[in-house]
Motif scaffolding. Sequence first.
Motif, PDB file in Angstrom:
ATOM      1  N   LEU A 167       0.752  -0.515   0.006  1.00 32.23           N
ATOM      2  CA  LEU A 167       0.134   0.056  -0.405  1.00 32.23           C
ATOM      3  C   LEU A 167       0.906   1.784   0.080  1.00 32.23           C
ATOM      4  O   LEU A 167       0.095   2.461  -0.582  1.00 32.23           O
ATOM      5  N   ILE A 168       2.329   0.984   0.712  1.00 32.58           N
ATOM      6  CA  ILE A 168       3.131   2.296   0.609  1.00 32.58           C
ATOM      7  C   ILE A 168       2.958   3.148  -0.527  1.00 32.58           C
ATOM      8  O   ILE A 168       2.675   3.890  -1.395  1.00 32.58           O
ATOM      9  N   THR A 175       0.092   7.273  -6.343  1.00 29.51           N
ATOM     10  CA  THR A 175      -1.580   8.000  -6.322  1.00 29.51           C
ATOM     11  C   THR A 175      -1.489   9.323  -6.193  1.00 29.51           C
ATOM     12  O   THR A 175      -2.257  10.215  -6.836  1.00 29.51           O
ATOM     13  N   TYR A 176      -0.932   9.292  -4.432  1.00 29.03           N
ATOM     14  CA  TYR A 176      -1.241  10.654  -4.753  1.00 29.03           C
ATOM     15  C   TYR A 176      -0.473  11.779  -5.466  1.00 29.03           C
ATOM     16  O   TYR A 176      -0.861  13.426  -5.549  1.00 29.03           O
ATOM     17  N   VAL A 226       4.076  15.410  -0.776  1.00 28.71           N
ATOM     18  CA  VAL A 226       4.792  16.482   0.158  1.00 28.71           C
ATOM     19  C   VAL A 226       4.975  15.308   1.666  1.00 28.71           C
ATOM     20  O   VAL A 226       4.261  14.149   1.725  1.00 28.71           O
ATOM     21  N   LEU A 227       5.447  16.396   2.341  1.00 31.84           N
ATOM     22  CA  LEU A 227       5.604  15.128   3.639  1.00 31.84           C
ATOM     23  C   LEU A 227       5.080  15.011   4.440  1.00 31.84           C
ATOM     24  O   LEU A 227       4.871  13.850   4.877  1.00 31.84           O
ATOM     25  N   THR A 283       0.061   8.354   4.570  1.00 31.72           N
ATOM     26  CA  THR A 283       0.314   6.909   3.565  1.00 31.72           C
ATOM     27  C   THR A 283       0.946   6.175   4.634  1.00 31.72           C
ATOM     28  O   THR A 283       0.425   4.874   4.132  1.00 31.72           O
ATOM     29  N   PHE A 284       1.921   6.427   4.894  1.00 28.63           N
ATOM     30  CA  PHE A 284       2.373   5.390   6.620  1.00 28.63           C
ATOM     31  C   PHE A 284       1.503   4.971   7.299  1.00 28.63           C
ATOM     32  O   PHE A 284       1.425   3.546   7.147  1.00 28.63           O
ATOM     33  N   ILE A 285       1.001   5.924   7.692  1.00 34.06           N
ATOM     34  CA  ILE A 285      -0.034   5.315   8.683  1.00 34.06           C
ATOM     35  C   ILE A 285      -1.496   4.625   8.530  1.00 34.06           C
ATOM     36  O   ILE A 285      -1.826   3.552   9.042  1.00 34.06           O
TER      37      ILE A 285
END
Length: 165
Positions: free
Chosen positions: A88-89, A95-96, A104-105, A111-113
């Motif tokens: 999913l990462i 995707t974004y 964007v940080l 994304t990670f969470i």
Amino acid sequence: MNQLKRYLIIGTIFVIILGTLSHFFYDWSNNNFVVGFFSPVNESTWEHMKLVFFPMLLFSLIANYRLKSIYPCITSSLLFGILLGTFLIPIFFYTYTGILGYNVLVLDLITFILAVICSFSSVYRLTLSCRMQNHTTILFIAVCVVFVCFILFTVYPPSIALFTP
């Protein structure tokens, strides 16, 4: 709250904390070769997939040992969850960034969470439904292949965008 739900909430928190910290382990170890196998050695998307894979693998070994007798389908569910969260990462990231045209940080952290939360949510549902039970062997092989790829591609990264810092 049942034991499975409690373990998986703890697992979600554990993976988020250890994954976040492991982002820095390679630098903190003065670029130790062995540490680089298990934590990101650069800012590529591939290396950031380690932030989910290895902490979740560690947690899964413990959870499987403690819960297997109560929840016989947990092994296949955890294996699936490791793979889901790991992949999913890049799915979320590309995707974004494909939509925005840049990264964007804050969205990288989200994304990670989100990957971790989706992963553990699927583990919960699949453990209770046993839908992945017949696929345990293939899931185990897939996790082993990904593990070997992390080791191999840390030293010899292919020349494709996924591996570009």
